[in-house]
Design an enzyme around this catalytic site. Structure first.
Site, short mmCIF file in Angstrom:
data_model
loop_
_atom_site.label_atom_id
_atom_site.label_comp_id
_atom_site.label_asym_id
_atom_site.label_seq_id
_atom_site.Cartn_x
_atom_site.Cartn_y
_atom_site.Cartn_z
N TYR A 26 -18.06 9.32 10.46
CA TYR A 26 -17.34 9.86 11.61
C TYR A 26 -17.68 11.32 11.89
O TYR A 26 -17.10 11.92 12.79
CB TYR A 26 -15.83 9.75 11.38
CG TYR A 26 -15.25 8.37 11.63
CD1 TYR A 26 -15.64 7.28 10.85
CD2 TYR A 26 -14.31 8.16 12.63
CE1 TYR A 26 -15.10 6.03 11.07
CE2 TYR A 26 -13.76 6.91 12.86
CZ TYR A 26 -14.16 5.85 12.07
OH TYR A 26 -13.62 4.60 12.28
N LYS A 69 -20.20 1.33 -1.16
CA LYS A 69 -21.34 0.40 -1.01
C LYS A 69 -22.53 1.04 -1.71
O LYS A 69 -23.61 1.19 -1.16
CB LYS A 69 -21.59 0.18 0.49
CG LYS A 69 -22.53 -0.94 0.82
CD LYS A 69 -22.00 -2.33 0.51
CE LYS A 69 -23.13 -3.35 0.68
NZ LYS A 69 -22.84 -4.65 0.05
N ASP A 128 -17.54 -5.01 0.36
CA ASP A 128 -17.54 -6.42 0.79
C ASP A 128 -16.69 -7.26 -0.17
O ASP A 128 -15.90 -8.11 0.26
CB ASP A 128 -18.98 -6.97 0.93
CG ASP A 128 -19.91 -6.62 -0.23
OD1 ASP A 128 -19.52 -5.83 -1.11
OD2 ASP A 128 -21.04 -7.16 -0.26
N ASP A 132 -11.09 2.45 7.75
CA ASP A 132 -10.68 1.99 9.08
C ASP A 132 -10.65 0.47 9.12
O ASP A 132 -9.67 -0.15 9.55
CB ASP A 132 -11.67 2.55 10.12
CG ASP A 132 -11.33 2.07 11.52
OD1 ASP A 132 -10.14 2.09 11.88
OD2 ASP A 132 -12.26 1.65 12.25
N ASP A 136 -7.22 -2.53 9.03
CA ASP A 136 -6.89 -3.57 10.01
C ASP A 136 -6.70 -4.89 9.28
O ASP A 136 -5.81 -5.68 9.61
CB ASP A 136 -7.98 -3.70 11.08
CG ASP A 136 -7.68 -2.86 12.33
OD1 ASP A 136 -7.09 -1.77 12.19
OD2 ASP A 136 -8.04 -3.29 13.45
C1 IPM Z 1 -7.93 4.24 13.91
C2 IPM Z 1 -8.83 4.00 15.11
C3 IPM Z 1 -9.78 5.17 15.32
C4 IPM Z 1 -10.64 5.30 14.08
C5 IPM Z 1 -10.65 5.03 16.60
C6 IPM Z 1 -9.81 4.92 17.83
C7 IPM Z 1 -11.65 6.14 16.75
O1 IPM Z 1 -9.51 2.80 14.98
O2 IPM Z 1 -7.22 5.26 13.89
O3 IPM Z 1 -7.88 3.38 13.03
O4 IPM Z 1 -11.68 4.63 13.96
O5 IPM Z 1 -10.26 6.07 13.20
MN MN Z 2 -8.81 1.59 13.33
#
Ligand code: IPM
Ligand code: MN
Ligand code: NAD
Length: 358
Positions: A138, A189, A222, A246, A250
């Site tokens: 990032y 990784k 992974d 990130d 999710d």
């Molecule tokens: C998060 C989001 C952000 C990230 C995006 C919107 C840039 O996905 O906060 O999880 O990747 O950090």
């Molecule tokens: Mn995210």
């Protein structure tokens, strides 16, 4: 009322507005019952503001944020800004400018029925991910050569510094030690990314040696994705880099019932920090009174906790648990309420919990 804490509020785009409104409603309720004031400064930064003014973050923007006690954010992203420039400046820019190096993302199943895995209980999904939040892939270092042609070369560099890796790994172990936890897993990784992730390996061994009572486990990212689905109960604390964190959070959001309930904190311990749900701006749901506000509300609770207001944070958490257990939620987690009615229920539960006995 005590002297107020000053909170910068950045609702952002899409459902960021809907859910932040409910988080503020709940903070209002908790502030009323505790008698401890909160003052909110609303900042309009987001896609609309950018499209109207050409400004993503004003020149003094990060300084203004840092002058607050905390920042409460919604979500950023709008199809009218396809390169996502405003979101990068507002969200990633704040993480970097305020040096919010810890992305703390708890994964906690509130009710068995919300887990998409068969026969799992709340006891089996309860861990925390510490995502490095200021470097990695990032860092924004790279460029494109001959863009738009068939000779295009696109480069995106991953940055791993000793300081950056060390402080997030140390934070993970320190959290485990102070919370009485016994397992930390680091995911990288290093079998493919042999330079950058060798640094993670070295630092992990180095920091782990200072915590002999904590089991230090390494997994390739992974394999971590695999084990998180197969047996989430194996994990207490996970530490990983920016991109992997990130993605894995999710997945973690899914384990606890969906993106609508996942909360997060972007922290630099002791400094102004930012609190936001894990989900994005979900454009199709925006303004429809459909988005689940629980991730935003729990992020507000994380904010109070980080500011030392643990009792008020606990009041919010208990009210959210009551909403989930009683099915007083939005449809994504099985309820029939709208965004606003869910916020109303949580706020009313807080007021009732603290109402004087009749
Ligand atoms: C998060 C989001 C952000 C990230 C995006 C919107 C840039 O996905 O906060 O999880 O990747 O950090
Ligand atoms: Mn995210
Ligand atoms: P998203 O999180 O917005 O949506 C993914 C899925 O989850 C969708 O099906 C959506 O309807 C659902 N969802 C998300 N939040 C929900 C909620 N509160 N209640 C009920 N359902 C919810 O991710 P996306 O679709 O990949 O991205 C949309 C935009 O948001 C993009 O511009 C992206 O860059 C941005 N984004 C921003 C952040 C952030 O600001 N922190 C995080 C992720 C994505």
């Amino acid at each position: 009322m005590s002297a107020p804490l000053h909170i910068a509020v950045l609702p952002g785009d899409g459902i960021g507005n809907d859910v932040t409104y409910e988080a503020l409603k709940v903070l209002g309720a908790v502030s009323d019952v505790s008698g401890r004031a909160l003052a909110f400064d609303h900042l309009p930064w987001g896609a609309d503001h950018f499209l109207r003014t050409g400004i993503t973050v004003p020149s003094d923007g990060y300084t203004v944020l840092a002058e607050h006690d905390a920042i409460l954010a919604g979500a950023f992203g709008d199809p009218r800004v396809p390169d996502n420039r405003h979101a990068r400046d507002i969200l990633l820019g704040t993480r970097v400018s305020l040096d919010l190096y810890v992305n703390h993302r708890p994964i906690r199943l509130i009710d068995d029925r919300l887990c998409p895995l068969k026969n799992r209980s709340t006891l089996q999904v309860n861990f925390v991910v510490f995502r490095e939040n200021t470097e990695g892939l990032y860092a924004g270092i790279g460029g494109r050569f001959k863009a738009g042609t068939n000779d295009e070369i696109a480069i995106q560099e991953e940055i791993n510094t000793y300081k950056g890796v060390h402080r997030i790994v140390r934070h993970a172990f320190a959290h485990a030690a102070s919370a009485g936890l016994t397992r930390v897993c680091m995911a990288d990784k290093s079998n493919a990314m042999i330079d950058g992730h060798a640094l993670w390996q070295r630092v992990f061994r180095e920091v782990a040696a200072d915590y002999p009572a904590i089991e230090a486990r390494h997994l390739y990212i992974d394999a971590l994705a695999f084990f998180l689905v197969q047996d989430p109960s194996a994990f207490q604390v996970i530490v990983t880099n920016n991109l992997f964190g990130d993605i894995i959070t999710d997945l973690g959001a899914a384990l606890q019932g969906g993106l609508g309930v996942a909360a997060s904190a972007n922290l630099h311990p002791g400094r102004t920090s930012m609190f936001e749900p894990v989900h994005g701006s979900a454009p199709p749901l925006a303004g429809k009174n459909t988005a689940n506000p629980i991730g935003a509300i729990l992020s507000a609770a994380m904010m109070l906790s980080a500011l030392g207001r643990h009792e008020e944070a606990a009041l919010i958490e208990q009210a959210v648990h009551a909403a989930v257990i009683n099915g007083q939620t939005t449809a994504d987690i099985g309820g029939t309420l709208g965004t606003r009615e869910t916020g109303d229920y949580v706020a009313a539960t807080i007021r009732k919990a603290r109402a004087p006995e009749a």
